[in-house]
Design an enzyme around this catalytic site. Structure first.
Site, PDB file in Angstrom:
ATOM      1  N   SER A 141     -50.604  52.575 -19.488  1.00  0.00           N
ATOM      2  CA  SER A 141     -51.205  51.888 -18.340  1.00  0.00           C
ATOM      3  C   SER A 141     -50.369  50.675 -17.969  1.00  0.00           C
ATOM      4  CB  SER A 141     -52.627  51.428 -18.673  1.00  0.00           C
ATOM      5  OG  SER A 141     -53.148  50.572 -17.681  1.00  0.00           O
ATOM      6  N   TYR A 154     -58.470  47.041 -24.244  1.00  0.00           N
ATOM      7  CA  TYR A 154     -57.737  48.100 -23.552  1.00  0.00           C
ATOM      8  C   TYR A 154     -56.250  47.768 -23.484  1.00  0.00           C
ATOM      9  CZ  TYR A 154     -56.571  51.399 -19.782  1.00  0.00           C
ATOM     10  OH  TYR A 154     -56.017  52.393 -19.027  1.00  0.00           O
TER      11      TYR A 154
END
Length: 257
Positions: A141, A154
């Site tokens: 990501s 995350y």
């Protein structure tokens, strides 16, 4: 970038980015096994792909060792081989500042984004290393490169996944296996629209404000599309991508340069 004859396992392949990757790899000739935790989602994905015997769904929770390993074994049982592994399982299981991050949120997020890649990759290497060929693509990501507030767990998981991939590439490269990451920017999938308001709240805004926050950081002025992420995976999974390994390929509209 012809994948005819190749077999790919896509974890979390029944919706969003995973489903877009499935569409693209199958369109270029690959046979597929898709995993996910929901049988209805799996059946819906098979209906959309309409690949007949060349696409199968196997219910699996990639954070559970036995189920992750069984998904790899089922791929080989069904098709006789494994050539491409796409570790797409991931996501934010919650949003909080560091001060408010609970132990459960931290552990669940790392399990979903990092442990799942280890469990599936380790089993896949039992097949890829002896055949001295293979492609491993991990979906990381932009948050693993330039993180936002409220996403500490995350971001930590995606940073770790990038490091894991770079080490893996050095270990398996001499055996004909490549390992790379694709780092998408925000992609407006159904998951994003469902979870976005919660992430927005941590940033002190609403969903439209969250979208403006992300698009304002891009050079393109828009969110990333799932098919754009899938195109990057196709390159890394194909013959022409053989010279790329240990890379973190950003597909984020210029957010990280």
């Amino acid at each position: 970038m012809d994948l005819t004859g190749s077999v790919a396992l896509i974890t979390g392949g029944t919706r969003g980015i995973g489903l877009a990757i499935a569409h693209t790899l199958h369109a270029h000739g690959a046979r597929l096994l898709l995993t996910g935790r929901s049988e209805p989602s799996g059946r819906a994905a098979l209906g959309q792909l309409d690949g007949g015997p060349d696409i199968a769904f196997h219910r699996s929770d990639a954070t559970v060792r036995a189920e992750a390993e069984d998904a790899v074994d089922e791929t080989v049982r069904r098709y006789g081989r494994l050539d491409v592994l796409v570790n797409n399982v991931g996501g934010a299981s919650g949003f909080a500042t560091v001060a408010d991050t609970t132990d459960d949120l931290w552990r669940a997020t790392l399990a979903l984004n990092l442990d799942s890649a280890l469990l599936t990759t380790r089993r896949a290497l039992a097949h890829l290393l002896p055949q001295r060929s293979g492609r491993i693509v991990n979906i990381a990501s932009v948050e693993g490169r330039d993180p936002d507030p409220g996403l500490s767990a995350y971001a930590a998981a995606k940073h770790a996944l990038i490091g894991f991939t770079r080490v893996l590439a050095k270990e398996v490269g001499p055996h004909g296996v490549t390992a790379n990451c694709v780092c998408p920017g925000p992609v407006e999938t159904d998951w994003f629209t469902e979870q976005g308001p919660r992430a927005a709240a941590v940033l002190g805004t609403d969903y439209p404000g969250l979208v403006r926050h992300f698009t304002g950081r891009t050079a393109t002025g828009r969110l990333t599309r799932p098919d754009e992420v899938a195109a990057a995976v196709l390159l890394l999974a194909s013959g022409p991508g053989a010279g790329i390994t240990g890379a973190c390929l950003p597909v984020d509209g210029g957010m990280t340069g």
